[in-house]
Motif scaffolding. Structure first.
Motif, short mmCIF file in Angstrom:
data_model
loop_
_atom_site.label_atom_id
_atom_site.label_comp_id
_atom_site.label_asym_id
_atom_site.label_seq_id
_atom_site.Cartn_x
_atom_site.Cartn_y
_atom_site.Cartn_z
N ASN A 80 23.52 -0.86 32.99
CA ASN A 80 23.91 -0.83 32.20
C ASN A 80 24.52 -2.81 31.92
N ALA A 81 23.67 -3.71 31.28
CA ALA A 81 24.02 -5.13 31.10
C ALA A 81 24.45 -5.73 29.31
N GLN A 82 25.47 -6.51 29.72
CA GLN A 82 26.00 -7.29 28.86
C GLN A 82 26.39 -7.86 28.56
N TRP A 83 26.17 -9.16 27.47
CA TRP A 83 25.94 -10.28 27.30
C TRP A 83 26.88 -10.74 26.36
N ALA A 84 27.39 -11.85 26.07
CA ALA A 84 28.51 -11.98 25.02
C ALA A 84 27.81 -13.11 24.15
N VAL A 85 27.70 -12.28 23.00
CA VAL A 85 26.77 -14.38 22.34
C VAL A 85 27.78 -14.93 21.79
N ALA A 86 27.10 -16.55 21.95
CA ALA A 86 28.23 -17.38 21.49
C ALA A 86 27.33 -18.69 21.04
N GLU A 87 28.49 -19.16 20.15
CA GLU A 87 27.94 -20.78 20.00
C GLU A 87 27.66 -21.64 20.83
N ALA A 88 26.40 -22.11 21.24
CA ALA A 88 26.60 -23.34 22.64
C ALA A 88 27.30 -24.07 22.80
N ASN A 89 27.61 -24.58 21.98
CA ASN A 89 28.31 -26.03 21.48
C ASN A 89 29.94 -25.70 21.39
N LEU A 99 21.80 -4.22 27.14
CA LEU A 99 20.33 -3.44 28.20
C LEU A 99 21.02 -2.79 28.18
N ARG A 100 21.04 -0.82 27.73
CA ARG A 100 21.80 -0.11 28.13
C ARG A 100 20.56 1.27 28.32
N SER A 101 21.27 1.69 29.59
CA SER A 101 20.58 2.89 29.53
C SER A 101 19.38 2.58 30.53
N MET A 102 19.48 1.87 31.64
CA MET A 102 18.17 1.47 32.39
C MET A 102 18.08 1.99 33.39
N VAL A 103 17.03 2.52 33.45
CA VAL A 103 16.51 3.04 34.29
C VAL A 103 15.22 2.49 34.99
N LEU A 104 15.90 1.45 35.85
CA LEU A 104 14.86 0.32 37.08
C LEU A 104 13.50 1.18 37.16
N ALA A 105 13.01 2.26 37.99
CA ALA A 105 12.95 3.02 38.30
C ALA A 105 11.03 3.33 36.98
N GLY A 107 11.31 1.68 34.75
CA GLY A 107 11.13 0.38 33.64
C GLY A 107 11.69 0.54 31.78
N CYS A 108 12.57 1.10 31.32
CA CYS A 108 12.66 1.39 30.48
C CYS A 108 14.26 0.75 30.53
N ALA A 109 14.36 0.60 29.30
CA ALA A 109 16.29 0.28 29.09
C ALA A 109 16.15 0.50 27.17
N GLU A 110 16.66 0.21 26.84
CA GLU A 110 17.66 0.72 25.16
C GLU A 110 18.77 -1.11 24.94
N LEU A 111 17.81 -1.59 24.28
CA LEU A 111 17.87 -3.14 23.62
C LEU A 111 19.44 -2.55 22.03
N ALA A 112 20.72 -2.89 22.63
CA ALA A 112 21.56 -3.33 21.46
C ALA A 112 22.48 -3.93 21.23
N TYR A 113 22.83 -4.18 19.97
CA TYR A 113 23.20 -5.75 20.04
C TYR A 113 24.02 -5.18 18.54
N TRP A 114 25.71 -5.94 18.43
CA TRP A 114 26.25 -6.41 17.14
C TRP A 114 26.76 -8.10 16.84
N THR A 115 27.06 -7.92 15.61
CA THR A 115 27.33 -9.16 15.24
C THR A 115 28.89 -9.26 15.02
N ALA A 116 29.69 -10.63 15.08
CA ALA A 116 30.95 -10.63 14.71
C ALA A 116 30.96 -10.66 13.54
N PRO A 117 31.57 -10.43 12.49
CA PRO A 117 31.71 -10.80 11.25
C PRO A 117 32.07 -11.97 10.97
N TRP A 118 32.09 -12.65 11.46
CA TRP A 118 32.21 -14.26 11.47
C TRP A 118 30.93 -14.85 11.63
#
Length: 193
Positions: A80-89, A99-105, A107-118
């Motif tokens: 499982n690997a999670q990133w915060a998405v932020a304004e660069a400035n 990337l969730r449910s990663m199975v490296l052997a 080479g698969c993972a599930e990509l997930a996302y959400w966006t804050a209301p603002w």
């Protein structure tokens, strides 16, 4: 019994390096979560739209901090690997990609996302998804990324289509939400698409 093929990605592919900071080049940064993101994470999860399409809620900032602590330690576990998405400035939190449910052997993972209301209406999810997809497939060497969303979540479907995730089918009654079982669209990208 030995396998006939080797792993697509060997163990340690991610854990042997620090989680990267990725930049879209147009104002977004994908970075590891920080404890100080807890208030904004908690605020984002007060949004009824996130409640509609996600199975978790944040009842207190302390819960948001616990999520972040788990996300920070998940990198070394390579599942499982999670990133915060932020304004660069400004570094203002706008969402999350993972990337969730990663199975490296495999080479698969599930990509997930959400966006804050603002952060909605600014192309945050497609831009972050495109960058993380490129990194995972082209730089790391994942073979396949899957993306799942509730069939009724038209905004997520648009993100999947904009970012080149082909619709492969419907997983019937695949995820239980507070309002009942949801059919899920299964989209995917394969390395070389």
């Amino acid at each position: 019994m030995p396998y006939l093929t080797g792993p697509v990605l060997p163990a340690g592919t991610l854990a042997q390096r620090p989680q990267p900071i990725l930049r879209t080049g147009d104002g977004l940064v994908l970075r590891p979560w920080r404890t100080e993101d807890a208030p904004a994470l908690h605020e984002a999860f007060q949004d009824p739209l996130l409640h509609q399409w996600h199975v978790r809620r944040s009842g207190a900032e302390s819960e948001a901090r616990e999520w972040i602590d788990g996300w920070l330690t998940a990198w070394s576990g390579e599942d499982n690997a999670q990133w915060a998405v932020a304004e660069a400035n400004t570094d203002r939190l706008l969402g999350r990609v993972a990337l969730r449910s990663m199975v490296l052997a495999d080479g698969c993972a599930e990509l997930a996302y959400w966006t804050a209301p603002w952060g909605r209406g600014r192309g945050v999810a497609p831009r972050a998804t495109t960058l993380l997809t490129r990194w995972a497939l082209d730089e790391i060497g994942f073979h396949r990324l899957e993306l799942l969303h509730a069939v009724r979540n038209e905004a997520s479907c648009r993100v999947a289509e904009k970012t080149g995730f082909a619709l492969e089918g419907i997983k019937r009654r695949a995820l239980l939400h507070p309002d009942g079982w949801h059919d899920m669209h299964l989209h995917a990208r394969v390395r070389g698409d």
